[in-house]
Design a protein around this motif. Structure first.
Motif, PDB file in Angstrom:
ATOM      1  N   GLN A 121      17.087   6.612   8.714  1.00 48.08           N
ATOM      2  CA  GLN A 121      15.800   7.211   9.053  1.00 48.08           C
ATOM      3  C   GLN A 121      14.703   6.147   8.950  1.00 48.08           C
ATOM      4  OE1 GLN A 121      17.727   8.518   6.541  1.00 48.08           O
ATOM      5  NE2 GLN A 121      17.965  10.714   6.850  1.00 48.08           N
ATOM      6  N   SER A 122      13.697   6.270   9.811  1.00 47.42           N
ATOM      7  CA  SER A 122      12.568   5.347   9.715  1.00 47.42           C
ATOM      8  C   SER A 122      11.661   5.811   8.575  1.00 47.42           C
ATOM      9  CB  SER A 122      11.793   5.290  11.029  1.00 47.42           C
ATOM     10  OG  SER A 122      11.076   6.493  11.221  1.00 47.42           O
ATOM     11  N   PHE A 123      10.842   4.898   8.067  1.00 51.00           N
ATOM     12  CA  PHE A 123       9.938   5.258   6.973  1.00 51.00           C
ATOM     13  C   PHE A 123       8.983   6.376   7.383  1.00 51.00           C
ATOM     14  CE2 PHE A 123      10.556   0.707   5.367  1.00 51.00           C
ATOM     15  CZ  PHE A 123      11.575   1.092   4.517  1.00 51.00           C
ATOM     16  N   SER A 124       8.611   6.436   8.667  1.00 52.47           N
ATOM     17  CA  SER A 124       7.682   7.481   9.106  1.00 52.47           C
ATOM     18  C   SER A 124       8.319   8.872   9.017  1.00 52.47           C
ATOM     19  CB  SER A 124       7.195   7.209  10.531  1.00 52.47           C
ATOM     20  OG  SER A 124       8.277   7.161  11.426  1.00 52.47           O
ATOM     21  N   GLN A 125       9.645   8.949   8.954  1.00 48.57           N
ATOM     22  CA  GLN A 125      10.339  10.236   8.828  1.00 48.57           C
ATOM     23  C   GLN A 125      10.536  10.644   7.370  1.00 48.57           C
ATOM     24  OE1 GLN A 125      13.747   8.680  11.214  1.00 48.57           O
ATOM     25  NE2 GLN A 125      13.661  10.692  12.181  1.00 48.57           N
ATOM     26  N   VAL A 126      10.350   9.705   6.452  1.00 50.55           N
ATOM     27  CA  VAL A 126      10.651   9.944   5.038  1.00 50.55           C
ATOM     28  C   VAL A 126       9.378  10.344   4.305  1.00 50.55           C
ATOM     29  CG1 VAL A 126      11.582   8.921   2.933  1.00 50.55           C
ATOM     30  CG2 VAL A 126      12.518   8.259   5.148  1.00 50.55           C
ATOM     31  N   GLU A 127       9.475  11.417   3.528  1.00 51.63           N
ATOM     32  CA  GLU A 127       8.324  11.926   2.789  1.00 51.63           C
ATOM     33  C   GLU A 127       8.063  11.106   1.526  1.00 51.63           C
ATOM     34  OE1 GLU A 127       6.612  15.053   3.360  1.00 51.63           O
ATOM     35  OE2 GLU A 127       7.580  15.067   5.322  1.00 51.63           O
ATOM     36  N   ASN A 128       6.789  10.804   1.292  1.00 50.91           N
ATOM     37  CA  ASN A 128       6.326  10.223   0.022  1.00 50.91           C
ATOM     38  C   ASN A 128       7.103   8.986  -0.418  1.00 50.91           C
ATOM     39  OD1 ASN A 128       4.483  12.429  -0.221  1.00 50.91           O
ATOM     40  ND2 ASN A 128       6.170  13.681  -0.963  1.00 50.91           N
ATOM     41  N   ALA A 129       7.468   8.131   0.520  1.00 48.33           N
ATOM     42  CA  ALA A 129       8.218   6.924   0.149  1.00 48.33           C
ATOM     43  C   ALA A 129       7.260   5.835  -0.343  1.00 48.33           C
ATOM     44  CB  ALA A 129       9.020   6.412   1.337  1.00 48.33           C
ATOM     45  N   TYR A 130       7.623   5.224  -1.455  1.00 46.97           N
ATOM     46  CA  TYR A 130       6.809   4.149  -2.017  1.00 46.97           C
ATOM     47  C   TYR A 130       7.708   3.159  -2.733  1.00 46.97           C
ATOM     48  CZ  TYR A 130       7.651   6.320  -6.528  1.00 46.97           C
ATOM     49  OH  TYR A 130       8.280   6.827  -7.637  1.00 46.97           O
ATOM     50  N   CYS A 131       7.196   1.969  -2.938  1.00 46.64           N
ATOM     51  CA  CYS A 131       7.826   1.040  -3.869  1.00 46.64           C
ATOM     52  C   CYS A 131       6.705   0.468  -4.731  1.00 46.64           C
ATOM     53  CB  CYS A 131       8.641  -0.040  -3.155  1.00 46.64           C
ATOM     54  SG  CYS A 131       7.798  -0.913  -1.849  1.00 46.64           S
ATOM     55  N   ARG A 132       7.035   0.117  -5.956  1.00 47.48           N
ATOM     56  CA  ARG A 132       6.004  -0.331  -6.890  1.00 47.48           C
ATOM     57  C   ARG A 132       6.576  -1.326  -7.875  1.00 47.48           C
ATOM     58  NH1 ARG A 132       5.018   3.573 -11.630  1.00 47.48           N
ATOM     59  NH2 ARG A 132       7.112   4.179 -12.227  1.00 47.48           N
ATOM     60  N   LEU A 133       5.693  -2.112  -8.458  1.00 47.64           N
ATOM     61  CA  LEU A 133       6.072  -3.051  -9.510  1.00 47.64           C
ATOM     62  C   LEU A 133       5.386  -2.601 -10.792  1.00 47.64           C
ATOM     63  CD1 LEU A 133       7.981  -5.247  -8.757  1.00 47.64           C
ATOM     64  CD2 LEU A 133       6.152  -6.895  -8.914  1.00 47.64           C
ATOM     65  N   VAL A 134       6.162  -2.504 -11.851  1.00 48.45           N
ATOM     66  CA  VAL A 134       5.674  -1.985 -13.124  1.00 48.45           C
ATOM     67  C   VAL A 134       5.910  -3.021 -14.213  1.00 48.45           C
ATOM     68  CG1 VAL A 134       6.027  -0.157 -14.849  1.00 48.45           C
ATOM     69  CG2 VAL A 134       6.201   0.377 -12.420  1.00 48.45           C
ATOM     70  N   ASN A 135       4.928  -3.193 -15.105  1.00 49.17           N
ATOM     71  CA  ASN A 135       5.117  -3.999 -16.299  1.00 49.17           C
ATOM     72  C   ASN A 135       5.984  -3.162 -17.239  1.00 49.17           C
ATOM     73  OD1 ASN A 135       4.973  -5.314 -18.747  1.00 49.17           O
ATOM     74  ND2 ASN A 135       2.759  -5.629 -18.701  1.00 49.17           N
ATOM     75  N   ALA A 136       7.247  -3.527 -17.380  1.00 51.81           N
ATOM     76  CA  ALA A 136       8.191  -2.710 -18.146  1.00 51.81           C
ATOM     77  C   ALA A 136       7.876  -2.698 -19.640  1.00 51.81           C
ATOM     78  CB  ALA A 136       9.622  -3.198 -17.903  1.00 51.81           C
ATOM     79  N   SER A 137       7.076  -3.654 -20.106  1.00 53.80           N
ATOM     80  CA  SER A 137       6.736  -3.697 -21.528  1.00 53.80           C
ATOM     81  C   SER A 137       5.848  -2.523 -21.932  1.00 53.80           C
ATOM     82  CB  SER A 137       6.023  -5.007 -21.870  1.00 53.80           C
ATOM     83  OG  SER A 137       6.784  -6.090 -21.417  1.00 53.80           O
ATOM     84  N   ASN A 138       4.903  -2.134 -21.051  1.00 53.88           N
ATOM     85  CA  ASN A 138       3.996  -1.042 -21.393  1.00 53.88           C
ATOM     86  C   ASN A 138       3.997   0.077 -20.342  1.00 53.88           C
ATOM     87  OD1 ASN A 138       2.551  -2.127 -19.276  1.00 53.88           O
ATOM     88  ND2 ASN A 138       0.916  -2.966 -20.541  1.00 53.88           N
ATOM     89  N   ASP A 139       4.927   0.010 -19.387  1.00 51.43           N
ATOM     90  CA  ASP A 139       5.091   1.015 -18.332  1.00 51.43           C
ATOM     91  C   ASP A 139       3.850   1.139 -17.456  1.00 51.43           C
ATOM     92  OD1 ASP A 139       7.037   2.588 -17.168  1.00 51.43           O
ATOM     93  OD2 ASP A 139       6.189   4.442 -17.995  1.00 51.43           O
ATOM     94  N   ARG A 140       3.088   0.061 -17.342  1.00 56.25           N
ATOM     95  CA  ARG A 140       1.865   0.062 -16.533  1.00 56.25           C
ATOM     96  C   ARG A 140       2.180  -0.416 -15.115  1.00 56.25           C
ATOM     97  NH1 ARG A 140      -2.937  -4.000 -17.463  1.00 56.25           N
ATOM     98  NH2 ARG A 140      -4.178  -3.427 -15.672  1.00 56.25           N
ATOM     99  N   GLU A 141       1.782   0.377 -14.123  1.00 55.57           N
ATOM    100  CA  GLU A 141       1.997   0.003 -12.733  1.00 55.57           C
ATOM    101  C   GLU A 141       1.072  -1.159 -12.378  1.00 55.57           C
ATOM    102  OE1 GLU A 141       0.949   2.277  -8.790  1.00 55.57           O
ATOM    103  OE2 GLU A 141       2.797   3.108  -9.642  1.00 55.57           O
ATOM    104  N   VAL A 142       1.663  -2.222 -11.838  1.00 51.57           N
ATOM    105  CA  VAL A 142       0.902  -3.420 -11.487  1.00 51.57           C
ATOM    106  C   VAL A 142       0.524  -3.392 -10.007  1.00 51.57           C
ATOM    107  CG1 VAL A 142       0.971  -5.944 -11.409  1.00 51.57           C
ATOM    108  CG2 VAL A 142       2.070  -4.744 -13.302  1.00 51.57           C
ATOM    109  N   ALA A 143       1.439  -2.952  -9.158  1.00 51.82           N
ATOM    110  CA  ALA A 143       1.197  -2.962  -7.714  1.00 51.82           C
ATOM    111  C   ALA A 143       2.046  -1.893  -7.037  1.00 51.82           C
ATOM    112  CB  ALA A 143       1.531  -4.335  -7.153  1.00 51.82           C
TER     113      ALA A 143
END
Length: 193
Positions: A121-143
């Motif tokens: 499926q293309s991304f335009s067909q997929v609901e709420n798709a995201y990717c993110r980078l998290v600081n695993a030490s404090n669970d803070r989303e960086v990007a």
């Protein structure tokens, strides 16, 4: 505060994380596609299998290892994939790749994170798709990248995390591509190394 990534943007992971980074997590999330139904009755869902991968490159821009659904751990153990999710069901990240930056071998210059639609499926067909980078030490989303607005593509080279002057930095690549696995994306990844 998380940075909503724009294609080509470069950020210092340590600066965005508010201090030195030792562990980062690449999270990937999405929801199954809802089909049909009348006022919610008789609706069914179509499974979507997005896959997160991480390719490790050396100083000569040669791939030295890869972490993906067929190899859940790098040979040295510094990078671990939490497992293949084939449906997108549930809240939060559906797949994660956890990187212990301090343990990444010295010969590895960069880590390239990719997302593929294994089921096509293309991304335009997929609901709420995201990717993110998290600081695993404090669970803070960086990007974060919103994939669902990326259009009729089945893959994306999300970002490159690389060493620069003793610090880990990130280049938000955001290059749309087509392919079912990281292997299909190698020709698209190479110009970004």
């Amino acid at each position: 505060m998380s940075v909503n990534l724009q294609k080509g943007q470069k950020i210092s992971l340590e600066k965005e994380a508010g201090g030195s980074l030792s562990r980062v997590t690449m999270g990937l999330g999405w929801d199954a596609i809802k089909k049909g139904g009348f006022f919610g009755f008789g609706a069914r869902t179509e499974s979507v299998d997005l896959d997160a991968s991480c390719v490790l490159f050396d100083e000569s821009n040669r791939p030295v290892d890869v972490v993906w659904f067929r190899q859940l751990k790098s040979r040295d153990g510094s990078i671990v994939h939490t497992g293949d999710n084939r449906t997108g069901a549930g809240e939060g990240d559906d797949e994660q790749i956890i990187v212990d930056l301090a343990r990444v071998p010295a010969n590895v210059k960069s880590l390239v994170f990719t997302v593929n639609s294994f089921t096509g499926q293309s991304f335009s067909q997929v609901e709420n798709a995201y990717c993110r980078l998290v600081n695993a030490s404090n669970d803070r989303e960086v990007a974060r990248y919103d994939l669902s607005v990326q259009g009729p593509h089945t893959a994306q080279i999300m970002a490159k995390v690389y060493r620069h002057n003793g610090e880990w930095k990130m280049h938000a690549i955001g290059e749309n591509a087509s392919g079912r696995t990281f292997d299909d994306l190698m020709p698209v990844i190479t110009p970004h190394l």
